[in-house]
Design a protein around this motif. Structure first.
Motif, PDB file in Angstrom:
ATOM      1  N   ARG A  73     -39.698  36.915   2.489  1.00  0.00           N
ATOM      2  CA  ARG A  73     -40.733  36.873   1.113  1.00  0.00           C
ATOM      3  C   ARG A  73     -40.142  35.567   0.417  1.00  0.00           C
ATOM      4  NH1 ARG A  73     -41.313  41.664  -0.203  1.00  0.00           N
ATOM      5  NH2 ARG A  73     -39.439  41.726  -1.183  1.00  0.00           N
ATOM      6  N   TRP A  74     -41.144  34.502   0.378  1.00  0.00           N
ATOM      7  CA  TRP A  74     -40.883  33.435  -0.379  1.00  0.00           C
ATOM      8  C   TRP A  74     -40.904  33.581  -1.999  1.00  0.00           C
ATOM      9  CZ3 TRP A  74     -37.749  29.717   0.737  1.00  0.00           C
ATOM     10  CH2 TRP A  74     -37.635  28.498  -0.132  1.00  0.00           C
ATOM     11  N   PRO A  75     -39.791  33.045  -2.640  1.00  0.00           N
ATOM     12  CA  PRO A  75     -39.694  33.415  -3.927  1.00  0.00           C
ATOM     13  C   PRO A  75     -40.843  32.509  -4.703  1.00  0.00           C
ATOM     14  CG  PRO A  75     -37.643  33.121  -3.419  1.00  0.00           C
ATOM     15  CD  PRO A  75     -38.672  32.547  -2.257  1.00  0.00           C
ATOM     16  N   ARG A  76     -41.453  33.049  -5.813  1.00  0.00           N
ATOM     17  CA  ARG A  76     -42.534  32.307  -6.524  1.00  0.00           C
ATOM     18  C   ARG A  76     -41.716  31.113  -7.378  1.00  0.00           C
ATOM     19  NH1 ARG A  76     -47.146  35.216  -6.496  1.00  0.00           N
ATOM     20  NH2 ARG A  76     -47.058  37.264  -6.499  1.00  0.00           N
ATOM     21  N   GLY A  77     -42.373  30.151  -7.828  1.00  0.00           N
ATOM     22  CA  GLY A  77     -41.967  29.165  -8.582  1.00  0.00           C
ATOM     23  C   GLY A  77     -41.313  27.676  -7.864  1.00  0.00           C
ATOM     24  N   SER A  78     -41.177  28.045  -6.689  1.00  0.00           N
ATOM     25  CA  SER A  78     -40.676  27.126  -5.738  1.00  0.00           C
ATOM     26  C   SER A  78     -41.409  25.770  -5.720  1.00  0.00           C
ATOM     27  CB  SER A  78     -40.262  27.482  -4.250  1.00  0.00           C
ATOM     28  OG  SER A  78     -39.934  26.390  -3.473  1.00  0.00           O
ATOM     29  N   ASP A  79     -40.808  24.445  -5.538  1.00  0.00           N
ATOM     30  CA  ASP A  79     -41.775  23.232  -5.396  1.00  0.00           C
ATOM     31  C   ASP A  79     -42.289  23.165  -3.963  1.00  0.00           C
ATOM     32  OD1 ASP A  79     -40.735  22.658  -8.010  1.00  0.00           O
ATOM     33  OD2 ASP A  79     -39.220  21.338  -7.028  1.00  0.00           O
ATOM     34  N   TYR A  80     -41.935  24.139  -2.964  1.00  0.00           N
ATOM     35  CA  TYR A  80     -42.189  24.102  -1.723  1.00  0.00           C
ATOM     36  C   TYR A  80     -43.126  25.442  -1.370  1.00  0.00           C
ATOM     37  CZ  TYR A  80     -39.051  20.357  -1.078  1.00  0.00           C
ATOM     38  OH  TYR A  80     -38.441  19.194  -1.042  1.00  0.00           O
ATOM     39  N   SER A  81     -44.086  25.389  -0.595  1.00  0.00           N
ATOM     40  CA  SER A  81     -44.803  26.581  -0.167  1.00  0.00           C
ATOM     41  C   SER A  81     -44.384  26.845   1.158  1.00  0.00           C
ATOM     42  CB  SER A  81     -46.354  26.284   0.052  1.00  0.00           C
ATOM     43  OG  SER A  81     -46.542  25.246   1.072  1.00  0.00           O
ATOM     44  N   LEU A  82     -44.214  28.203   1.624  1.00  0.00           N
ATOM     45  CA  LEU A  82     -43.762  28.748   2.765  1.00  0.00           C
ATOM     46  C   LEU A  82     -44.077  27.975   3.989  1.00  0.00           C
ATOM     47  CD1 LEU A  82     -41.881  30.505   3.862  1.00  0.00           C
ATOM     48  CD2 LEU A  82     -43.936  32.432   3.736  1.00  0.00           C
ATOM     49  N   ASP A  83     -45.548  27.590   4.097  1.00  0.00           N
ATOM     50  CA  ASP A  83     -45.838  26.858   5.061  1.00  0.00           C
ATOM     51  C   ASP A  83     -45.307  25.308   5.281  1.00  0.00           C
ATOM     52  OD1 ASP A  83     -47.294  25.641   3.142  1.00  0.00           O
ATOM     53  OD2 ASP A  83     -49.198  25.876   4.194  1.00  0.00           O
ATOM     54  N   GLN A  84     -44.409  24.970   4.439  1.00  0.00           N
ATOM     55  CA  GLN A  84     -43.992  23.521   4.449  1.00  0.00           C
ATOM     56  C   GLN A  84     -42.491  23.635   4.740  1.00  0.00           C
ATOM     57  OE1 GLN A  84     -44.654  22.870   0.066  1.00  0.00           O
ATOM     58  NE2 GLN A  84     -45.998  20.848   0.759  1.00  0.00           N
ATOM     59  N   ILE A  85     -41.911  24.838   4.954  1.00  0.00           N
ATOM     60  CA  ILE A  85     -40.515  25.022   5.237  1.00  0.00           C
ATOM     61  C   ILE A  85     -40.078  25.314   6.484  1.00  0.00           C
ATOM     62  CG2 ILE A  85     -39.840  24.622   2.960  1.00  0.00           C
ATOM     63  CD1 ILE A  85     -39.463  27.835   2.924  1.00  0.00           C
ATOM     64  N   GLY A  86     -39.045  25.228   7.244  1.00  0.00           N
ATOM     65  CA  GLY A  86     -38.645  25.989   8.176  1.00  0.00           C
ATOM     66  C   GLY A  86     -37.259  26.729   7.791  1.00  0.00           C
ATOM     67  N   PHE A  87     -36.588  27.462   8.479  1.00  0.00           N
ATOM     68  CA  PHE A  87     -35.497  28.653   8.319  1.00  0.00           C
ATOM     69  C   PHE A  87     -34.394  28.324   9.507  1.00  0.00           C
ATOM     70  CE2 PHE A  87     -39.072  30.375   6.170  1.00  0.00           C
ATOM     71  CZ  PHE A  87     -38.458  30.557   4.789  1.00  0.00           C
ATOM     72  N   GLU A  88     -33.157  28.224   8.996  1.00  0.00           N
ATOM     73  CA  GLU A  88     -32.125  27.987   9.543  1.00  0.00           C
ATOM     74  C   GLU A  88     -31.290  29.451   9.514  1.00  0.00           C
ATOM     75  OE1 GLU A  88     -28.700  24.735   9.529  1.00  0.00           O
ATOM     76  OE2 GLU A  88     -28.692  25.881   7.811  1.00  0.00           O
ATOM     77  N   TYR A  89     -30.968  29.824  10.777  1.00  0.00           N
ATOM     78  CA  TYR A  89     -30.243  31.320  10.556  1.00  0.00           C
ATOM     79  C   TYR A  89     -28.731  30.763  11.206  1.00  0.00           C
ATOM     80  CZ  TYR A  89     -34.151  34.146  10.189  1.00  0.00           C
ATOM     81  OH  TYR A  89     -35.290  34.767   9.657  1.00  0.00           O
ATOM     82  N   ARG A  90     -27.926  31.709  10.633  1.00  0.00           N
ATOM     83  CA  ARG A  90     -26.490  31.600  11.076  1.00  0.00           C
ATOM     84  C   ARG A  90     -25.532  32.752  11.084  1.00  0.00           C
ATOM     85  NH1 ARG A  90     -21.407  29.850   8.518  1.00  0.00           N
ATOM     86  NH2 ARG A  90     -22.068  30.274   6.706  1.00  0.00           N
ATOM     87  N   VAL A  91     -25.001  33.146  11.867  1.00  0.00           N
ATOM     88  CA  VAL A  91     -24.210  34.307  12.039  1.00  0.00           C
ATOM     89  C   VAL A  91     -22.969  34.002  11.230  1.00  0.00           C
ATOM     90  CG1 VAL A  91     -23.019  36.182  13.377  1.00  0.00           C
ATOM     91  CG2 VAL A  91     -24.875  35.173  14.388  1.00  0.00           C
ATOM     92  N   VAL A  92     -22.629  34.954  10.394  1.00  0.00           N
ATOM     93  CA  VAL A  92     -21.495  34.661   9.328  1.00  0.00           C
ATOM     94  C   VAL A  92     -20.400  35.632   9.814  1.00  0.00           C
ATOM     95  CG1 VAL A  92     -20.637  34.999   6.759  1.00  0.00           C
ATOM     96  CG2 VAL A  92     -22.947  34.058   7.357  1.00  0.00           C
ATOM     97  N   VAL A  93     -20.741  36.889  10.284  1.00  0.00           N
ATOM     98  CA  VAL A  93     -19.568  37.900  10.637  1.00  0.00           C
ATOM     99  C   VAL A  93     -20.331  38.541  11.822  1.00  0.00           C
ATOM    100  CG1 VAL A  93     -18.254  40.104  10.092  1.00  0.00           C
ATOM    101  CG2 VAL A  93     -18.951  38.430   8.213  1.00  0.00           C
ATOM    102  N   GLY A  94     -19.239  38.624  12.676  1.00  0.00           N
ATOM    103  CA  GLY A  94     -19.811  39.216  14.149  1.00  0.00           C
ATOM    104  C   GLY A  94     -19.937  38.478  15.132  1.00  0.00           C
ATOM    105  N   GLU A  95     -20.492  38.925  16.338  1.00  0.00           N
ATOM    106  CA  GLU A  95     -20.657  38.205  17.525  1.00  0.00           C
ATOM    107  C   GLU A  95     -21.981  38.544  17.891  1.00  0.00           C
ATOM    108  OE1 GLU A  95     -18.962  37.270  21.969  1.00  0.00           O
ATOM    109  OE2 GLU A  95     -17.799  37.718  20.470  1.00  0.00           O
ATOM    110  N   ALA A  96     -23.075  37.712  17.871  1.00  0.00           N
ATOM    111  CA  ALA A  96     -24.329  37.723  18.569  1.00  0.00           C
ATOM    112  C   ALA A  96     -24.568  37.650  19.971  1.00  0.00           C
ATOM    113  CB  ALA A  96     -25.401  36.943  17.882  1.00  0.00           C
ATOM    114  N   PRO A  97     -25.356  38.246  20.670  1.00  0.00           N
ATOM    115  CA  PRO A  97     -25.535  37.988  22.057  1.00  0.00           C
ATOM    116  C   PRO A  97     -25.888  36.684  22.239  1.00  0.00           C
ATOM    117  CG  PRO A  97     -26.620  40.153  21.492  1.00  0.00           C
ATOM    118  CD  PRO A  97     -26.169  39.404  19.963  1.00  0.00           C
ATOM    119  N   GLU A  98     -25.591  36.041  23.407  1.00  0.00           N
ATOM    120  CA  GLU A  98     -25.940  34.808  23.733  1.00  0.00           C
ATOM    121  C   GLU A  98     -27.246  34.455  23.615  1.00  0.00           C
ATOM    122  OE1 GLU A  98     -25.386  31.609  27.348  1.00  0.00           O
ATOM    123  OE2 GLU A  98     -23.817  33.066  27.315  1.00  0.00           O
TER     124      GLU A  98
END
Length: 157
Positions: A73-98
């Motif tokens: 859910r995209w927070p209200r009040g941002s200068d960007y709308s959800l359709d203008q942005i992308g998302f980056e995922y990163r594993v911080v702890v653990g090991e994800a399947p390849e």
């Protein structure tokens, strides 16, 4: 006898068409994201829910696939709308399947302030699966190479 072989040959393409056809709902984010700059003024997405379904290991074509769903859910009040942005995922702890989380910025269909990211991975047979306990981080990325604050969440089992 020839009729039987002909029927067998005709049946082969039908089996191939019945192969597993699951695809992710995401695509690469259409912007140059080669050098990102952190910007704490871009809010972190809110994690509405996340789920993990492990591969069942049965005889069907899709039984070896695992599925991860993350609803944002995209927070209200941002200068960007959800359709203008992308998302980056990163594993911080653990090991994800390849191949579970690509190393690229992703875009997905949006509905108002909500987006759902669906990841698909090749899982091991149930007897070989180890528990999957991950801490993940997701960040918003803008077309002008800015990366927002992280949101962390736990994905497991």
């Amino acid at each position: 006898m020839k009729l039987r072989y002909l029927m067998l040959l005709c049946a082969l393409p039908a089996q191939a068409a019945a192969a597993c056809m699951f695809t992710s709902n995401m695509a690469p984010f259409p912007a140059d994201t080669s050098a990102l700059v952190d910007n704490a003024r871009i809010p972190a997405p809110e994690i509405a829910s996340s789920s993990l379904v492990r591969g069942a290991g049965g005889g069907a074509t899709c039984d070896a696939l695992g599925f991860v769903s993350v609803q944002l859910r995209w927070p209200r009040g941002s200068d960007y709308s959800l359709d203008q942005i992308g998302f980056e995922y990163r594993v911080v702890v653990g090991e994800a399947p390849e191949g579970l989380f690509p190393g690229t910025v992703l875009a997905s269909p949006v509905s108002g302030r909500r987006a759902e990211h669906q990841f698909i991975f090749q899982d091991l047979p149930p007897a070989q699966q180890r528990p999957l306990d991950l801490v993940l981080e997701v960040r918003a990325v803008t077309p002008d190479r800015q990366r927002g604050a992280p949101a962390r969440f736990v994905l497991g089992r």
